[in-house]
Design an enzyme around this catalytic site. Sequence first.
Site, PDB file in Angstrom:
ATOM      1  N   CYS A  87       0.837  -1.200   0.000  1.00 16.04           N
ATOM      2  CA  CYS A  87       0.000   0.000   0.000  1.00 16.04           C
ATOM      3  C   CYS A  87       0.874   1.253   0.000  1.00 16.04           C
ATOM      4  CB  CYS A  87      -0.978  -0.039   1.172  1.00 16.04           C
ATOM      5  SG  CYS A  87      -2.345   1.139   1.033  1.00 16.04           S
ATOM      6  N   HIS A 196      -3.314  -5.613   1.331  1.00 10.70           N
ATOM      7  CA  HIS A 196      -2.515  -5.837   2.539  1.00 10.70           C
ATOM      8  C   HIS A 196      -2.419  -7.323   2.895  1.00 10.70           C
ATOM      9  CE1 HIS A 196      -2.128  -1.650   4.208  1.00 10.70           C
ATOM     10  NE2 HIS A 196      -3.073  -1.449   3.300  1.00 10.70           N
ATOM     11  N   GLU A 198      -0.524  -8.734   4.972  1.00 12.75           N
ATOM     12  CA  GLU A 198      -0.283  -8.939   6.400  1.00 12.75           C
ATOM     13  C   GLU A 198      -1.569  -9.017   7.201  1.00 12.75           C
ATOM     14  OE1 GLU A 198      -0.546  -4.424   6.139  1.00 12.75           O
ATOM     15  OE2 GLU A 198      -0.119  -6.143   4.845  1.00 12.75           O
TER      16      GLU A 198
END
Length: 233
Positions: A87, A196, A198
């Site tokens: 991002c 994302h 994660e």
Amino acid sequence: MTFRIGVVTFPGSLDERDAQRAIRLAGAEAVELWHGEHDLKGVDAIVLPGGFSYGDYLRAGAIAAVSPIMSEVIDAAGTGMPVLGICNGFQMLVEAHLLPGGLIRNAHQQFIRRDQGLRVENADTAWTNEFATGDEIIIPLKNGDGGYIADAETLKRVEGEGRVAFRYTGLNPNGSLNDIAGLTNERGNVVGLMPHPEHAVEAGFGPDTEVAMRSGVDGLRFFTSALRALAAV
């Protein structure tokens, strides 16, 4: 051998702790790095996390791209070290010219947050080698400046050279040209994407899937891919 993956914190970073947790879940040691230093602390790979570095002043990622540590990141990327920009980190990579093109305000002018379908277009990078080309995955997305742009020549080159790493499926959430969600450099060690990974590494906390609510863990393979790439060197 335990590999060490550094996560850089910038003023305005939001997701460095999530990235560190993903690294630990993948089986590596997470190392905190600071934007104002030139010390990479001997890490084996680097993650530039999401957030709003420097408040997104000037352009998203533009000020962070000239932070002191970025000179070290650029040099490390040049030697082949795996570097992942998520991002805001993707925005930094294009502003630092480690990846081509640019990222602008979403076409609908609104911040968007959703679980996003992606198709893996290149499974031969340091961060995608545990996928297969054509795999469709679900990764959370949250951005306001995620529209990928490039001139016609650059767009033709990245498509022709297979440097599109991920493409949006289902819908294009931000107006990115050619539905591009992520890119890789020519060498395959640098990858940037707007969604994302994660946030999709642990069952019970990831995106919804057809199997169950919050069961999505597709993001974990980004980080285990990096470990596989490092082990192969």
